[in-house]
Motif scaffolding. Structure first.
Motif, PDB file in Angstrom:
ATOM      1  N   ARG A 171      32.867  10.119  -8.535  1.00 40.51           N
ATOM      2  CA  ARG A 171      31.654   9.469  -8.051  1.00 40.51           C
ATOM      3  C   ARG A 171      31.678   7.982  -8.404  1.00 40.51           C
ATOM      4  NH1 ARG A 171      26.853  12.077 -10.836  1.00 40.51           N
ATOM      5  NH2 ARG A 171      28.336  11.940 -12.573  1.00 40.51           N
ATOM      6  N   ALA A 172      31.082   7.191  -7.529  1.00 42.12           N
ATOM      7  CA  ALA A 172      30.994   5.756  -7.766  1.00 42.12           C
ATOM      8  C   ALA A 172      29.809   5.203  -6.983  1.00 42.12           C
ATOM      9  CB  ALA A 172      32.278   5.056  -7.343  1.00 42.12           C
ATOM     10  N   ILE A 173      29.337   4.032  -7.407  1.00 38.75           N
ATOM     11  CA  ILE A 173      28.290   3.312  -6.686  1.00 38.75           C
ATOM     12  C   ILE A 173      28.976   2.288  -5.795  1.00 38.75           C
ATOM     13  CG2 ILE A 173      26.275   1.818  -6.907  1.00 38.75           C
ATOM     14  CD1 ILE A 173      25.852   3.170  -9.680  1.00 38.75           C
ATOM     15  N   VAL A 174      28.680   2.340  -4.511  1.00 43.34           N
ATOM     16  CA  VAL A 174      29.373   1.484  -3.558  1.00 43.34           C
ATOM     17  C   VAL A 174      28.380   0.618  -2.795  1.00 43.34           C
ATOM     18  CG1 VAL A 174      31.230   3.189  -3.293  1.00 43.34           C
ATOM     19  CG2 VAL A 174      29.330   3.151  -1.652  1.00 43.34           C
ATOM     20  N   TYR A 175      28.903  -0.508  -2.327  1.00 40.35           N
ATOM     21  CA  TYR A 175      28.161  -1.416  -1.452  1.00 40.35           C
ATOM     22  C   TYR A 175      28.103  -0.795  -0.066  1.00 40.35           C
ATOM     23  CZ  TYR A 175      27.552  -5.617   1.480  1.00 40.35           C
ATOM     24  OH  TYR A 175      27.136  -6.543   2.406  1.00 40.35           O
ATOM     25  N   GLN A 176      26.889  -0.641   0.462  1.00 40.70           N
ATOM     26  CA  GLN A 176      26.701  -0.051   1.784  1.00 40.70           C
ATOM     27  C   GLN A 176      26.576  -1.098   2.883  1.00 40.70           C
ATOM     28  OE1 GLN A 176      27.464   3.254   1.873  1.00 40.70           O
ATOM     29  NE2 GLN A 176      25.480   3.964   2.602  1.00 40.70           N
ATOM     30  N   GLY A 177      26.009  -2.206   2.539  1.00 42.25           N
ATOM     31  CA  GLY A 177      25.686  -3.276   3.474  1.00 42.25           C
ATOM     32  C   GLY A 177      24.690  -4.171   2.775  1.00 42.25           C
ATOM     33  N   PRO A 178      24.322  -5.308   3.361  1.00 38.20           N
ATOM     34  CA  PRO A 178      23.435  -6.250   2.684  1.00 38.20           C
ATOM     35  C   PRO A 178      22.185  -5.590   2.104  1.00 38.20           C
ATOM     36  CG  PRO A 178      24.289  -7.225   4.686  1.00 38.20           C
ATOM     37  CD  PRO A 178      24.744  -5.787   4.685  1.00 38.20           C
ATOM     38  N   GLY A 179      22.078  -5.658   0.791  1.00 39.73           N
ATOM     39  CA  GLY A 179      20.896  -5.168   0.099  1.00 39.73           C
ATOM     40  C   GLY A 179      20.883  -3.698  -0.251  1.00 39.73           C
ATOM     41  N   THR A 180      21.939  -2.946   0.077  1.00 44.57           N
ATOM     42  CA  THR A 180      21.898  -1.500  -0.160  1.00 44.57           C
ATOM     43  C   THR A 180      23.149  -1.010  -0.890  1.00 44.57           C
ATOM     44  OG1 THR A 180      22.893  -1.000   1.992  1.00 44.57           O
ATOM     45  CG2 THR A 180      20.489  -1.094   1.882  1.00 44.57           C
ATOM     46  N   VAL A 181      22.920  -0.016  -1.759  1.00 44.22           N
ATOM     47  CA  VAL A 181      24.005   0.662  -2.466  1.00 44.22           C
ATOM     48  C   VAL A 181      23.801   2.162  -2.327  1.00 44.22           C
ATOM     49  CG1 VAL A 181      24.262  -1.207  -4.143  1.00 44.22           C
ATOM     50  CG2 VAL A 181      22.749   0.721  -4.673  1.00 44.22           C
TER      51      VAL A 181
ATOM     52  N   GLY B 221      22.670  -9.221 -12.937  1.00 49.51           N
ATOM     53  CA  GLY B 221      22.114 -10.068 -11.898  1.00 49.51           C
ATOM     54  C   GLY B 221      23.158 -10.520 -10.895  1.00 49.51           C
ATOM     55  N   THR B 222      24.400 -10.696 -11.347  1.00 51.84           N
ATOM     56  CA  THR B 222      25.477 -11.038 -10.416  1.00 51.84           C
ATOM     57  C   THR B 222      25.670  -9.946  -9.377  1.00 51.84           C
ATOM     58  OG1 THR B 222      26.581 -12.347 -12.119  1.00 51.84           O
ATOM     59  CG2 THR B 222      27.921 -11.668 -10.241  1.00 51.84           C
ATOM     60  N   ASP B 223      25.454  -8.691  -9.755  1.00 49.65           N
ATOM     61  CA  ASP B 223      25.569  -7.591  -8.795  1.00 49.65           C
ATOM     62  C   ASP B 223      24.543  -7.721  -7.672  1.00 49.65           C
ATOM     63  OD1 ASP B 223      27.647  -6.337 -10.222  1.00 49.65           O
ATOM     64  OD2 ASP B 223      26.217  -5.342 -11.548  1.00 49.65           O
ATOM     65  N   LEU B 224      23.388  -8.308  -7.978  1.00 51.47           N
ATOM     66  CA  LEU B 224      22.406  -8.552  -6.917  1.00 51.47           C
ATOM     67  C   LEU B 224      22.946  -9.549  -5.901  1.00 51.47           C
ATOM     68  CD1 LEU B 224      19.035  -8.749  -8.893  1.00 51.47           C
ATOM     69  CD2 LEU B 224      20.004  -6.795  -7.679  1.00 51.47           C
ATOM     70  N   HIS B 225      23.653 -10.567  -6.370  1.00 49.08           N
ATOM     71  CA  HIS B 225      24.301 -11.503  -5.449  1.00 49.08           C
ATOM     72  C   HIS B 225      25.340 -10.777  -4.596  1.00 49.08           C
ATOM     73  CE1 HIS B 225      22.673 -15.385  -6.749  1.00 49.08           C
ATOM     74  NE2 HIS B 225      22.781 -14.982  -8.008  1.00 49.08           N
ATOM     75  N   VAL B 226      26.081  -9.871  -5.236  1.00 50.57           N
ATOM     76  CA  VAL B 226      27.123  -9.131  -4.509  1.00 50.57           C
ATOM     77  C   VAL B 226      26.521  -8.328  -3.371  1.00 50.57           C
ATOM     78  CG1 VAL B 226      28.861  -7.312  -4.679  1.00 50.57           C
ATOM     79  CG2 VAL B 226      28.700  -9.030  -6.481  1.00 50.57           C
TER      80      VAL B 226
ATOM     81  N   ASP C  66      26.175 -12.515  -0.880  1.00 53.53           N
ATOM     82  CA  ASP C  66      26.374 -13.926  -1.218  1.00 53.53           C
ATOM     83  C   ASP C  66      27.836 -14.261  -1.497  1.00 53.53           C
ATOM     84  OD1 ASP C  66      23.666 -14.308  -0.991  1.00 53.53           O
ATOM     85  OD2 ASP C  66      23.267 -14.217  -3.143  1.00 53.53           O
ATOM     86  N   PHE C  67      28.634 -13.263  -1.868  1.00 54.69           N
ATOM     87  CA  PHE C  67      30.028 -13.506  -2.208  1.00 54.69           C
ATOM     88  C   PHE C  67      30.934 -13.011  -1.090  1.00 54.69           C
ATOM     89  CE2 PHE C  67      28.664 -12.966  -6.879  1.00 54.69           C
ATOM     90  CZ  PHE C  67      28.297 -14.300  -6.956  1.00 54.69           C
ATOM     91  N   ALA C  68      32.040 -13.702  -0.920  1.00 54.53           N
ATOM     92  CA  ALA C  68      32.960 -13.382   0.173  1.00 54.53           C
ATOM     93  C   ALA C  68      33.752 -12.115  -0.111  1.00 54.53           C
ATOM     94  CB  ALA C  68      33.933 -14.552   0.389  1.00 54.53           C
ATOM     95  N   GLY C  69      34.111 -11.437   0.978  1.00 59.11           N
ATOM     96  CA  GLY C  69      35.111 -10.383   0.897  1.00 59.11           C
ATOM     97  C   GLY C  69      34.632  -9.042   0.387  1.00 59.11           C
ATOM     98  N   ILE C  70      33.331  -8.854   0.193  1.00 64.16           N
ATOM     99  CA  ILE C  70      32.852  -7.537  -0.217  1.00 64.16           C
ATOM    100  C   ILE C  70      32.638  -6.706   1.049  1.00 64.16           C
ATOM    101  CG2 ILE C  70      30.420  -8.267  -0.308  1.00 64.16           C
ATOM    102  CD1 ILE C  70      32.047  -5.858  -2.818  1.00 64.16           C
ATOM    103  N   GLN C  71      33.264  -5.559   1.097  1.00 60.35           N
ATOM    104  CA  GLN C  71      33.242  -4.719   2.287  1.00 60.35           C
ATOM    105  C   GLN C  71      32.460  -3.440   2.035  1.00 60.35           C
ATOM    106  OE1 GLN C  71      34.568  -5.710   5.212  1.00 60.35           O
ATOM    107  NE2 GLN C  71      35.164  -7.634   4.221  1.00 60.35           N
ATOM    108  N   PRO C  72      31.786  -2.901   3.057  1.00 60.00           N
ATOM    109  CA  PRO C  72      31.109  -1.619   2.877  1.00 60.00           C
ATOM    110  C   PRO C  72      32.079  -0.563   2.332  1.00 60.00           C
ATOM    111  CG  PRO C  72      30.456  -2.611   4.953  1.00 60.00           C
ATOM    112  CD  PRO C  72      31.562  -3.476   4.411  1.00 60.00           C
ATOM    113  N   GLY C  73      31.592   0.178   1.361  1.00 61.88           N
ATOM    114  CA  GLY C  73      32.425   1.184   0.703  1.00 61.88           C
ATOM    115  C   GLY C  73      33.088   0.707  -0.567  1.00 61.88           C
ATOM    116  N   ALA C  74      32.998  -0.600  -0.863  1.00 61.97           N
ATOM    117  CA  ALA C  74      33.619  -1.141  -2.072  1.00 61.97           C
ATOM    118  C   ALA C  74      32.824  -0.729  -3.307  1.00 61.97           C
ATOM    119  CB  ALA C  74      33.702  -2.657  -1.991  1.00 61.97           C
ATOM    120  N   ILE C  75      33.532  -0.343  -4.352  1.00 66.65           N
ATOM    121  CA  ILE C  75      32.895  -0.001  -5.630  1.00 66.65           C
ATOM    122  C   ILE C  75      32.479  -1.302  -6.312  1.00 66.65           C
ATOM    123  CG2 ILE C  75      33.167   1.128  -7.857  1.00 66.65           C
ATOM    124  CD1 ILE C  75      35.433   2.776  -6.577  1.00 66.65           C
ATOM    125  N   ILE C  76      31.245  -1.346  -6.790  1.00 71.25           N
ATOM    126  CA  ILE C  76      30.704  -2.565  -7.391  1.00 71.25           C
ATOM    127  C   ILE C  76      30.576  -2.400  -8.902  1.00 71.25           C
ATOM    128  CG2 ILE C  76      29.579  -3.361  -5.297  1.00 71.25           C
ATOM    129  CD1 ILE C  76      27.008  -2.091  -6.232  1.00 71.25           C
TER     130      ILE C  76
END
Length: 347
Positions: A2-12, A39-44, A48-58
């Motif tokens: 299990r992991a927490i992933v970036y889904q899209g802007p503003g969602t995990v 707080g940096t994870d909120l930017h992610v 706000d940061f380049a190259g973060i793709q949906p499905g990426a573990i944060i």
């Protein structure tokens, strides 16, 4: 796993993903016992940061147990309990030899896309791969709790880096712009380093109350100029620490600092440019610096401060959750309903 992933802007979201494997002789795999939301994870997740793709573990803050090591790893063995820097460094280049690990050409920042180097899967997961493990990891010392170690890996290292970069002298006055986790820890660091007075400037009354309860003065942005003037006979503070990460907050520091004073920015900036008060800075001989926490360099010093009781960074932790509570914790952190959340993957 299990992991927490970036889904899209503003969602995990919590997802089942393939576990990492050793990819290089210098790698280690760490079973995560505790991870942090920063707080940096909120930017992610805001994009706000380049190259973060949906499905990426944060995520980039963690402690845990070593479960596998590459053939070139010499400092750690399976079963060791470890803390980690929030970024990796090779440990043997020109920059690493100087103690400037953030400048290492092989640097990678866990869970933040490609803004600061090659993409590297994050730590809000059951297992994380750690490149350059001999440099990136540190043994978890007796007397340092898991929560303290997580904060040492980024937030406390960043707060202390501001004090270090400022050249703070005992008795000097410090204004901290921003009362989030990093700002509060910068305030505690300044107190530990002998500041005469620390003022935390923050819109939230709850965060101002937290600052007062932990040894600082506090003021809203509107109240701050009058308080600074009263404390310094109108001269301005010796040091301003900007811990928000936007141009408005940084610009405010120039109105609070004394002539020949120092402004240190430790907020995570994403904007490409801002309007610099050049004439004022020249006339008043101001110094503006930027600092990024380097726990690889600062670990020994901060561990000593923690284990001797001089600093207790864990006072900022106000939520402890399992994976199921992660999405709500992200929302609450963005809304400033909490200050710092930690995730136990075992829950």
């Amino acid at each position: 796993m299990r992991a927490i992933v970036y889904q899209g802007p503003g969602t995990v979201a919590v997802r089942d993903v393939p576990p990492p494997r050793l990819e290089s002789p210098g790698d280690a795999l760490v079973r995560v016992d505790l991870a942090g939301i920063c707080g940096t994870d909120l930017h992610v997740i805001a994009g706000d940061f380049a190259g973060i793709q949906p499905g990426a573990i944060i995520g980039h803050e963690f402690v845990g147990e070593v479960i596998a090591v590459g053939s070139a790893v010499t400092r750690f063995r399976i079963g060791d309990r470890v803390m980690s820097s929030d970024f990796t460094a090779c440990g043997h280049c020109h920059w690493c030899d100087r103690g400037d690990h953030w400048e290492c050409r092989e640097k990678a920042f866990f869970g933040t896309g490609t803004s600061f180097g090659p993409s590297l899967a994050g730590a809000q997961a059951e297992i994380v791969r750690v490149p350059h493990a001999d440099t990136t990891l540190g043994l978890l010392s007796k007397g340092c709790s898991d929560e303290a170690a997580i904060l040492l890996g980024d937030n406390l290292a960043t707060g202390w880096a501001a004090v270090e970069r400022s050249g703070l002298l005992p008795g000097e006055t410090v204004a901290i712009i921003g009362g989030g986790t990093v700002g509060q820890l910068a305030g505690l660091s300044a107190q530990a380093a002998g500041a005469g007075a620390v003022i935390v400037i923050e819109p939230s009354e709850a965060r101002r109350a937290f600052a007062r309860a932990n040894g600082s003065l506090a003021a809203s942005p509107e109240q701050a100029p009058a308080l600074v003037a009263r404390l310094t006979d109108g001269e301005g503070v010796d040091v301003v620490v900007e811990a928000v990460g936007n141009a408005t907050a940084l610009a405010a520091g120039f109105d609070l600092v004394r002539k020949r004073g120092r402004i240190i920015s430790i907020g995570a900036h994403a904007a490409e440019s801002w309007s610099f008060p050049l004439a004022k800075s020249f006339a008043n001989e101001l110094t503006l610096s930027f600092a990024i926490g380097d726990s690889i360099r600062l670990r020994p010093r901060l561990l000593s401060l923690i284990t001797t009781g001089v600093l207790d960074p864990t006072v900022v932790v106000d939520r402890r959750i399992g994976f199921a509570g992660a999405a709500q914790a992200y929302a609450d952190l963005k809304a400033q309903r909490i200050m710092k959340a930690v995730i136990d993957p075992r829950i």
